[in-house]
Enzyme design. Structure first.
Site, PDB file in Angstrom:
ATOM      1  N   LYS A  13       0.830  -1.212   0.000  1.00 52.99           N
ATOM      2  CA  LYS A  13       0.000   0.000   0.000  1.00 52.99           C
ATOM      3  C   LYS A  13       0.862   1.259   0.000  1.00 52.99           C
ATOM      4  CE  LYS A  13      -2.176  -0.937   3.865  1.00 52.99           C
ATOM      5  NZ  LYS A  13      -1.587  -2.208   4.341  1.00 52.99           N
ATOM      6  N   ARG A  88      -9.500   0.902   9.198  1.00 51.78           N
ATOM      7  CA  ARG A  88      -9.098  -0.466   9.522  1.00 51.78           C
ATOM      8  C   ARG A  88     -10.160  -1.194  10.322  1.00 51.78           C
ATOM      9  NH1 ARG A  88      -3.189   0.412   9.164  1.00 51.78           N
ATOM     10  NH2 ARG A  88      -2.005  -1.372   9.822  1.00 51.78           N
ATOM     11  N   ARG A 127      12.285  -6.325   5.346  1.00 50.43           N
ATOM     12  CA  ARG A 127      12.367  -4.957   4.812  1.00 50.43           C
ATOM     13  C   ARG A 127      13.051  -3.989   5.786  1.00 50.43           C
ATOM     14  NH1 ARG A 127       5.911  -3.115   4.804  1.00 50.43           N
ATOM     15  NH2 ARG A 127       5.741  -2.938   7.063  1.00 50.43           N
ATOM     16  N   ARG A 161      11.551  -1.262  11.149  1.00 51.96           N
ATOM     17  CA  ARG A 161      10.443  -0.951  12.045  1.00 51.96           C
ATOM     18  C   ARG A 161      10.421  -1.960  13.191  1.00 51.96           C
ATOM     19  NH1 ARG A 161       5.123   0.013   8.426  1.00 51.96           N
ATOM     20  NH2 ARG A 161       4.267  -1.014  10.252  1.00 51.96           N
ATOM     21  N   ARG A 172      -0.580  -8.625  13.378  1.00 52.33           N
ATOM     22  CA  ARG A 172      -1.132  -7.567  12.513  1.00 52.33           C
ATOM     23  C   ARG A 172      -2.021  -8.179  11.433  1.00 52.33           C
ATOM     24  NH1 ARG A 172       4.400  -5.079  11.004  1.00 52.33           N
ATOM     25  NH2 ARG A 172       3.273  -3.720   9.574  1.00 52.33           N
TER      26      ARG A 172
HETATM   27  P1  AMP Z   1       0.946   0.441   9.234  1.00 50.70           P
HETATM   28  O1  AMP Z   1       2.144   1.290   9.001  1.00 50.70           O
HETATM   29  O2  AMP Z   1      -0.247   0.872   8.458  1.00 50.70           O
HETATM   30  O3  AMP Z   1       1.239  -1.033   9.098  1.00 50.70           O
HETATM   31  O4  AMP Z   1       0.542   0.658  10.772  1.00 50.70           O
HETATM   32  C1  AMP Z   1       1.432   0.325  11.835  1.00 50.70           C
HETATM   33  C2  AMP Z   1       0.663   0.193  13.128  1.00 50.70           C
HETATM   34  O5  AMP Z   1       0.045   1.446  13.453  1.00 50.70           O
HETATM   35  C3  AMP Z   1      -0.496  -0.815  13.111  1.00 50.70           C
HETATM   36  O6  AMP Z   1      -0.065  -2.145  13.370  1.00 50.70           O
HETATM   37  C4  AMP Z   1      -1.380  -0.257  14.232  1.00 50.70           C
HETATM   38  O7  AMP Z   1      -0.859  -0.549  15.506  1.00 50.70           O
HETATM   39  C5  AMP Z   1      -1.249   1.249  14.017  1.00 50.70           C
HETATM   40  N1  AMP Z   1      -2.267   1.772  13.056  1.00 50.70           N
HETATM   41  C6  AMP Z   1      -2.025   2.329  11.826  1.00 50.70           C
HETATM   42  N2  AMP Z   1      -3.167   2.703  11.226  1.00 50.70           N
HETATM   43  C7  AMP Z   1      -4.168   2.366  12.090  1.00 50.70           C
HETATM   44  C8  AMP Z   1      -5.580   2.463  12.040  1.00 50.70           C
HETATM   45  N3  AMP Z   1      -6.215   2.989  10.971  1.00 50.70           N
HETATM   46  N4  AMP Z   1      -6.289   2.010  13.110  1.00 50.70           N
HETATM   47  C9  AMP Z   1      -5.674   1.495  14.200  1.00 50.70           C
HETATM   48  N5  AMP Z   1      -4.354   1.343  14.297  1.00 50.70           N
HETATM   49  C10 AMP Z   1      -3.584   1.778  13.265  1.00 50.70           C
END
Ligand code: AMP
Length: 216
Positions: A13, A88, A127, A161, A172
């Site tokens: 994404k 989400r 990554r 990360r 996740r």
């Molecule tokens: P991402 O970079 O999108 O994989 O997000 C990393 C982490 O941030 C996720 O595993 C969640 O803990 C938190 N997070 C990101 N976006 C959301 C969202 N829309 N709702 C809830 N938690 C989020």
């Protein structure tokens, strides 16, 4: 134009959002990036979110919806938005309706990146990025030409990360299956969902997304 990119962690994404930004001058709204910035800056939101993110669980709906609203408020009304990692959950999807309506925007497309979970774990756990310029690399699939030196800026520091380890990635993905995938039918009922093969070559994924947008 306002687009949601939907797919489990590591589906690509972020990469595809960046390409849309470059090609169309849209803005990438990644709640993950916003939360990571908040954690780094140790803001009240960041302090709350840190442990939840490291465990691979979801941050509260109120926090992420507020972040999205604030970012949209800071954008020109004519600039398109790419929602990356938001919504989400069903409550977030509901909030987004109100957030967009309140700002005279509407959702044009929900693009789902279809992927194989086991391949994703390999993709995500390998990554890393250049700590200086942010260029992305992978232990197996995309190494720098000279080991330890960034191809783009020549930097020598790299970072991973903290939530890109296998155990957290599995959590996740479980969160995605349980809470995010179920929101798709809402958008299917509106006839705005398109599916793209997220396991295909990155350029082919980009081409498929461009075709969806161009069909408008
Ligand atoms: P991402 O970079 O999108 O994989 O997000 C990393 C982490 O941030 C996720 O595993 C969640 O803990 C938190 N997070 C990101 N976006 C959301 C969202 N829309 N709702 C809830 N938690 C989020």
């Amino acid at each position: 134009m306002n687009i949601i990119l939907l797919g489990p962690p590591g589906a690509g994404k972020g990469t595809q959002a960046q390409r849309l930004v470059e090609r169309h001058g849209m803005k990438q709204l990644s709640t993950g990036d916003m939360l990571r910035a908040a954690v780094k800056a140790q803001t009240p939101v960041g302090l709350k979110a840190k442990a939840v993110m490291e465990a691979g669980q979801l941050v509260s709906d109120e926090i992420v919806s507020a972040l999205i609203g604030d970012e949209l408020d800071a954008m020109p009304a004519t600039q398109g938005a790419i929602f990356d990692g938001y919504p989400r959950t069903a409550p977030q999807a509901e909030s987004l309706v109100a957030i967009l309506e309140g700002r005279g925007r509407k959702l044009d497309h929900v693009i789902e990146l279809d992927v194989d979970e086991d391949a994703l774990v390999e993709r995500i756990t390998g990554r890393y990025t250049c700590a200086t310029c942010g260029k992305g690399y992978h232990d197996k699939f995309e190494k720098p030409a000279v080991e330890g030196t960034c191809d783009k800026c020549g930097g020598h520091e790299f970072k991973r990360r903290p939530d890109d380890n296998e155990e957290t990635v599995r959590t996740r993905m479980a969160e995605y299956r349980a809470k995010t995938a179920p929101i798709l039918p809402i958008y299917e009922a509106q006839g705005i969902v398109s599916r793209v093969d997220g396991m295909a070559d990155m350029d082919d994924v980009t081409a498929a997304i461009e075709a969806i947008i161009a069909a408008d």
